[in-house]
Design an enzyme around this catalytic site. Structure first.
Site, PDB file in Angstrom:
ATOM      1  N   THR A 134       0.817  -1.210   0.000  1.00 49.68           N
ATOM      2  CA  THR A 134       0.000   0.000   0.000  1.00 49.68           C
ATOM      3  C   THR A 134       0.854   1.264   0.000  1.00 49.68           C
ATOM      4  O   THR A 134       1.992   1.248   0.486  1.00 49.68           O
ATOM      5  CB  THR A 134      -0.905  -0.012   1.259  1.00 49.68           C
ATOM      6  OG1 THR A 134      -1.521   1.263   1.388  1.00 49.68           O
ATOM      7  CG2 THR A 134      -0.109  -0.283   2.531  1.00 49.68           C
ATOM      8  N   ASP A 135       0.281   2.355  -0.490  1.00 51.29           N
ATOM      9  CA  ASP A 135       0.986   3.647  -0.437  1.00 51.29           C
ATOM     10  C   ASP A 135       1.089   4.173   1.000  1.00 51.29           C
ATOM     11  O   ASP A 135       1.871   5.086   1.275  1.00 51.29           O
ATOM     12  CB  ASP A 135       0.305   4.688  -1.348  1.00 51.29           C
ATOM     13  CG  ASP A 135      -1.143   4.988  -0.991  1.00 51.29           C
ATOM     14  OD1 ASP A 135      -1.670   4.393  -0.027  1.00 51.29           O
ATOM     15  OD2 ASP A 135      -1.747   5.830  -1.686  1.00 51.29           O
ATOM     16  N   GLU A 136       0.290   3.608   1.921  1.00 51.76           N
ATOM     17  CA  GLU A 136       0.298   4.127   3.297  1.00 51.76           C
ATOM     18  C   GLU A 136       1.641   3.923   3.992  1.00 51.76           C
ATOM     19  O   GLU A 136       1.929   4.598   4.985  1.00 51.76           O
ATOM     20  CB  GLU A 136      -0.812   3.473   4.131  1.00 51.76           C
ATOM     21  CG  GLU A 136      -2.182   3.736   3.548  1.00 51.76           C
ATOM     22  CD  GLU A 136      -3.316   3.578   4.540  1.00 51.76           C
ATOM     23  OE1 GLU A 136      -3.067   3.431   5.742  1.00 51.76           O
ATOM     24  OE2 GLU A 136      -4.476   3.595   4.094  1.00 51.76           O
ATOM     25  N   TYR A 159      -1.886  -0.473  11.019  1.00 51.98           N
ATOM     26  CA  TYR A 159      -2.039  -1.141   9.708  1.00 51.98           C
ATOM     27  C   TYR A 159      -0.840  -0.858   8.816  1.00 51.98           C
ATOM     28  O   TYR A 159      -0.191  -1.783   8.310  1.00 51.98           O
ATOM     29  CB  TYR A 159      -3.343  -0.687   9.020  1.00 51.98           C
ATOM     30  CG  TYR A 159      -3.363  -1.000   7.538  1.00 51.98           C
ATOM     31  CD1 TYR A 159      -3.463  -2.314   7.080  1.00 51.98           C
ATOM     32  CD2 TYR A 159      -3.253   0.020   6.575  1.00 51.98           C
ATOM     33  CE1 TYR A 159      -3.448  -2.611   5.719  1.00 51.98           C
ATOM     34  CE2 TYR A 159      -3.253  -0.270   5.217  1.00 51.98           C
ATOM     35  CZ  TYR A 159      -3.353  -1.589   4.793  1.00 51.98           C
ATOM     36  OH  TYR A 159      -3.333  -1.874   3.443  1.00 51.98           O
ATOM     37  N   LYS A 163       2.145  -3.352   7.327  1.00 52.44           N
ATOM     38  CA  LYS A 163       2.419  -3.540   5.889  1.00 52.44           C
ATOM     39  C   LYS A 163       3.878  -3.164   5.586  1.00 52.44           C
ATOM     40  O   LYS A 163       4.554  -3.842   4.810  1.00 52.44           O
ATOM     41  CB  LYS A 163       1.464  -2.694   5.042  1.00 52.44           C
ATOM     42  CG  LYS A 163       0.011  -3.137   5.060  1.00 52.44           C
ATOM     43  CD  LYS A 163      -0.252  -4.517   4.478  1.00 52.44           C
ATOM     44  CE  LYS A 163      -0.078  -4.588   2.989  1.00 52.44           C
ATOM     45  NZ  LYS A 163      -0.503  -5.899   2.436  1.00 52.44           N
TER      46      LYS A 163
HETATM   47  P1  NAD Z   1      -9.902  -7.122   2.127  1.00 56.74           P
HETATM   48  O1  NAD Z   1      -9.928  -6.843   3.583  1.00 56.74           O
HETATM   49  O2  NAD Z   1     -11.109  -6.836   1.303  1.00 56.74           O
HETATM   50  O3  NAD Z   1      -9.546  -8.660   1.866  1.00 56.74           O
HETATM   51  C1  NAD Z   1      -8.543  -9.316   2.587  1.00 56.74           C
HETATM   52  C2  NAD Z   1      -8.723 -10.812   2.377  1.00 56.74           C
HETATM   53  O4  NAD Z   1      -7.683 -11.486   3.092  1.00 56.74           O
HETATM   54  C3  NAD Z   1     -10.043 -11.352   2.909  1.00 56.74           C
HETATM   55  O5  NAD Z   1     -10.635 -12.208   1.966  1.00 56.74           O
HETATM   56  C4  NAD Z   1      -9.660 -12.108   4.172  1.00 56.74           C
HETATM   57  O6  NAD Z   1     -10.518 -13.185   4.471  1.00 56.74           O
HETATM   58  C5  NAD Z   1      -8.250 -12.560   3.830  1.00 56.74           C
HETATM   59  N1  NAD Z   1      -7.433 -12.785   5.024  1.00 56.74           N
HETATM   60  C6  NAD Z   1      -7.247 -11.927   6.074  1.00 56.74           C
HETATM   61  N2  NAD Z   1      -6.456 -12.494   6.996  1.00 56.74           N
HETATM   62  C7  NAD Z   1      -6.115 -13.721   6.516  1.00 56.74           C
HETATM   63  C8  NAD Z   1      -5.328 -14.776   7.017  1.00 56.74           C
HETATM   64  N3  NAD Z   1      -4.733 -14.695   8.209  1.00 56.74           N
HETATM   65  N4  NAD Z   1      -5.179 -15.899   6.262  1.00 56.74           N
HETATM   66  C9  NAD Z   1      -5.779 -16.001   5.048  1.00 56.74           C
HETATM   67  N5  NAD Z   1      -6.572 -15.024   4.539  1.00 56.74           N
HETATM   68  C10 NAD Z   1      -6.738 -13.907   5.260  1.00 56.74           C
HETATM   69  O7  NAD Z   1      -8.627  -6.349   1.578  1.00 56.74           O
HETATM   70  P2  NAD Z   1      -8.393  -5.633   0.174  1.00 56.74           P
HETATM   71  O8  NAD Z   1      -8.851  -4.236   0.276  1.00 56.74           O
HETATM   72  O9  NAD Z   1      -8.868  -6.507  -0.902  1.00 56.74           O
HETATM   73  O10 NAD Z   1      -6.795  -5.594   0.188  1.00 56.74           O
HETATM   74  C11 NAD Z   1      -6.041  -6.683  -0.332  1.00 56.74           C
HETATM   75  C12 NAD Z   1      -4.562  -6.364  -0.219  1.00 56.74           C
HETATM   76  O11 NAD Z   1      -4.262  -5.169  -0.930  1.00 56.74           O
HETATM   77  C13 NAD Z   1      -4.078  -6.121   1.210  1.00 56.74           C
HETATM   78  O12 NAD Z   1      -2.800  -6.680   1.335  1.00 56.74           O
HETATM   79  C14 NAD Z   1      -4.024  -4.604   1.333  1.00 56.74           C
HETATM   80  O13 NAD Z   1      -3.047  -4.214   2.267  1.00 56.74           O
HETATM   81  C15 NAD Z   1      -3.636  -4.220  -0.076  1.00 56.74           C
HETATM   82  N6  NAD Z   1      -4.076  -2.878  -0.527  1.00 56.74           N
HETATM   83  C16 NAD Z   1      -5.393  -2.516  -0.429  1.00 56.74           C
HETATM   84  C17 NAD Z   1      -5.808  -1.275  -0.931  1.00 56.74           C
HETATM   85  C18 NAD Z   1      -7.249  -0.827  -0.874  1.00 56.74           C
HETATM   86  O14 NAD Z   1      -7.531   0.322  -1.213  1.00 56.74           O
HETATM   87  N7  NAD Z   1      -8.197  -1.669  -0.497  1.00 56.74           N
HETATM   88  C19 NAD Z   1      -4.861  -0.420  -1.500  1.00 56.74           C
HETATM   89  C20 NAD Z   1      -3.513  -0.818  -1.556  1.00 56.74           C
HETATM   90  C21 NAD Z   1      -3.146  -2.067  -1.076  1.00 56.74           C
HETATM   91  O1  DAU Z   2      -4.123   4.026   0.494  1.00 54.32           O
HETATM   92  C1  DAU Z   2      -4.357   2.654   0.406  1.00 54.32           C
HETATM   93  C2  DAU Z   2      -5.190   2.197   1.589  1.00 54.32           C
HETATM   94  O2  DAU Z   2      -6.507   2.698   1.362  1.00 54.32           O
HETATM   95  C3  DAU Z   2      -5.217   0.691   1.766  1.00 54.32           C
HETATM   96  O3  DAU Z   2      -3.919   0.251   2.072  1.00 54.32           O
HETATM   97  C4  DAU Z   2      -6.184   0.292   2.886  1.00 54.32           C
HETATM   98  O4  DAU Z   2      -6.265  -1.109   2.971  1.00 54.32           O
HETATM   99  C5  DAU Z   2      -7.547   0.862   2.556  1.00 54.32           C
HETATM  100  O5  DAU Z   2      -8.440   0.568   3.603  1.00 54.32           O
HETATM  101  C6  DAU Z   2      -7.470   2.369   2.337  1.00 54.32           C
HETATM  102  O6  DAU Z   2      -7.163   3.067   3.568  1.00 54.32           O
HETATM  103  P1  DAU Z   2      -7.881   4.450   3.972  1.00 54.32           P
HETATM  104  O7  DAU Z   2      -7.809   4.599   5.427  1.00 54.32           O
HETATM  105  O8  DAU Z   2      -7.390   5.571   3.115  1.00 54.32           O
HETATM  106  O9  DAU Z   2      -9.392   4.110   3.478  1.00 54.32           O
HETATM  107  P2  DAU Z   2     -10.824   4.364   4.150  1.00 54.32           P
HETATM  108  O10 DAU Z   2     -11.847   4.023   3.110  1.00 54.32           O
HETATM  109  O11 DAU Z   2     -10.934   3.750   5.487  1.00 54.32           O
HETATM  110  O12 DAU Z   2     -10.824   5.946   4.350  1.00 54.32           O
HETATM  111  C7  DAU Z   2     -10.672   6.822   3.247  1.00 54.32           C
HETATM  112  C8  DAU Z   2     -10.654   8.237   3.796  1.00 54.32           C
HETATM  113  O13 DAU Z   2     -11.958   8.552   4.296  1.00 54.32           O
HETATM  114  C9  DAU Z   2      -9.706   8.447   4.964  1.00 54.32           C
HETATM  115  O14 DAU Z   2      -9.167   9.762   4.909  1.00 54.32           O
HETATM  116  C10 DAU Z   2     -10.619   8.309   6.195  1.00 54.32           C
HETATM  117  C11 DAU Z   2     -11.930   8.868   5.691  1.00 54.32           C
HETATM  118  N1  DAU Z   2     -13.153   8.287   6.304  1.00 54.32           N
HETATM  119  C12 DAU Z   2     -13.264   6.937   6.339  1.00 54.32           C
HETATM  120  C13 DAU Z   2     -14.388   6.347   6.887  1.00 54.32           C
HETATM  121  C14 DAU Z   2     -14.519   4.850   6.957  1.00 54.32           C
HETATM  122  C15 DAU Z   2     -14.158   9.115   6.761  1.00 54.32           C
HETATM  123  O15 DAU Z   2     -14.043  10.362   6.687  1.00 54.32           O
HETATM  124  N2  DAU Z   2     -15.268   8.533   7.302  1.00 54.32           N
HETATM  125  C16 DAU Z   2     -15.432   7.188   7.404  1.00 54.32           C
HETATM  126  O16 DAU Z   2     -16.467   6.728   7.935  1.00 54.32           O
END
Ligand code: NAD
Ligand code: DAU
Length: 351
Positions: A134-136, A159, A163
């Site tokens: 992730t970019d975080e 988190y 990562k």
């Molecule tokens: P998600 O939470 O939707 O899915 C995660 C999946 O991993 C789920 O299906 C869960 O059951 C499985 N999982 C969790 N713990 C596990 C374990 N111990 N063993 C086996 N499976 C397990 O997440 P996502 O948003 O699809 O993110 C997927 C990946 O991409 C993550 O590594 C996250 O850090 C990364 N990522 C997400 C975003 C985003 O915006 N969602 C952005 C950048 C990177």
């Molecule tokens: O940048 C990549 C990341 O983006 C991934 O690595 C994470 O897995 C993914 O969850 C996401 O993280 P964020 O914290 O940026 O996403 P989230 O959707 O939780 O929040 C987006 C923005 O909105 C953040 O600034 C927090 C804000 N927010 C979020 C929620 C849930 C609100 O203002 N209100 C809310 O209820």
């Protein structure tokens, strides 16, 4: 059946993972795709109903923190590659319960690295361990600038720290043991099948039910939004053509302040629900800020564009409209995932 390659995709029942599994299963009938997922609250096999009968797809329910199970899986399938997405992924949950994130994101990744290292020792050529990050991990930006692949790590939530730790370990296994790794760091994804704890689906769901739209702090926090299918395509490209040992940033080139994004979603939803213009915006409610909230993320994805020719395929307006349409058309999916445990989480988080 004899397959050309066998690839392990972890976390394939989650949001991004399910799009990656679908793409690989359909695009590469000669590959055997094994989806390993623990099926936590975020994992949902309904996401993959359209591929579950395919001959080149298998599902294994299991936990990446279970070392013996991971080793036995590598013995059973003799994987040629790993695309590792399984993780605890929600920042707010990491603030409430950091240990779960340490276990899944760090220990889980090390178990996979160890199993791959042992299985591929002396036969690394053609193998690949692809870690999705992730970019975080880069921390928080001010008004200006972008994250590039060489930006120093500065994670600021449990988190992102978990990562970052897993990214460091993946690189360490490359340098120390010659494991053929590649890493990508991506910005915020959006699109179908995202669990409605994340901002976009949460807002869509709340608009639908006329519930308050919680905006943390002043709402001027900025994220760079990427259509999830574009991310899956970037993953395909990097898996096949990315250089071993390298890192690639993936971004949407689509920065929005949270409040602007939510206002746009309100307008899209008003149009789709046939509500008067401006009605959903009245639901916007400023709430207590997220502790340690990162101000701005923005990705520079030039390396990926120059080396592999990738860029986002659809405009944000188009993507948000498609996303709203998907959630409205998939009411059963939404109702299934928001019942039970999610209700309790929501009450506690937004009390
Ligand atoms: P998600 O939470 O939707 O899915 C995660 C999946 O991993 C789920 O299906 C869960 O059951 C499985 N999982 C969790 N713990 C596990 C374990 N111990 N063993 C086996 N499976 C397990 O997440 P996502 O948003 O699809 O993110 C997927 C990946 O991409 C993550 O590594 C996250 O850090 C990364 N990522 C997400 C975003 C985003 O915006 N969602 C952005 C950048 C990177
Ligand atoms: O940048 C990549 C990341 O983006 C991934 O690595 C994470 O897995 C993914 O969850 C996401 O993280 P964020 O914290 O940026 O996403 P989230 O959707 O939780 O929040 C987006 C923005 O909105 C953040 O600034 C927090 C804000 N927010 C979020 C929620 C849930 C609100 O203002 N209100 C809310 O209820």
């Amino acid at each position: 059946m004899n397959f050309e390659k066998t690839i392990l995709i972890t976390g394939g029942a989650g949001f991004i993972g399910s799009h990656v599994v679908r793409l690989f299963v359909n695009k590469y009938p000669g590959y055997h795709i094994v989806n390993l997922d623990k099926l936590t609250y975020a994992g949902n096999l309904e996401n993959l109903a359209d591929v579950e009968e395919k001959m080149n797809y298998s599902f294994e329910k299991g936990d990446i923190t279970n070392q013996d199970f991971i080793r036995s899986l590598f013995q059973k399938y003799q994987f040629d590659g790993v695309v590792h997405l399984a993780a605890e992924s929600h920042v707010d949950r990491s603030i409430t319960n950091p240990l779960e994130f340490i276990e899944a994101n760090i220990i889980g990744t090390v178990n996979l690295l160890n199993a791959a290292r042992d299985a591929w020792k002396g036969q690394e050529t053609g193998k690949r361990f692809y870690h999705i990050s992730t970019d975080e991990v880069y921390g928080s930006l001010g008004e200006e600038g972008f994250f590039v692949e060489t930006t120093a790590y500065d994670p600021r939530s449990p988190y992102s720290a978990s990562k970052a730790s897993s990214d460091h370990l993946v690189r360490a296994y490359h340098h120390t043991y010659n494991l053929p790794v590649v890493i990508s760091n991506c910005s915020n994804n959006y699109g179908p099948n995202q669990f409605p704890e994340k901002l976009i689906p949460l807002v869509i769901n709340n608009i639908k039910h006329n519930k308050p739209l919680p905006i943390y702090g002043d709402g001027k926090y900025t994220r760079d939004w990427l259509w999830v299918i574009d991310h899956a395509e970037a993953i395909d490209l990097i898996y096949h053509e990315g250089r071993v040992g390298e890192t690639y940033n993936i971004g949407g080139n689509n920065e929005r302040k949270n409040i602007e994004l939510v206002q746009t979603l309100c307008d899209i939803m008003d149009a789709q629900l046939g509500r008067p213009v401006g009605q959903s915006r009245t639901l916007i409610t400023y709430v207590k800020d997220r502790p340690g909230h990162d101000r701005r993320y923005a990705i520079d994805a030039t390396k990926l564009k120059n080396e592999l020719g990738w860029q986002p395929s659809i405009s944000p307006e188009e993507g948000l409209k498609l996303t709203a349409e998907w959630y409205l058309a998939n009411e059963t999916w939404l109702n299934n995932v928001t019942s039970g445990a999610y209700q309790k989480y929501y009450e506690k988080q937004y009390a």
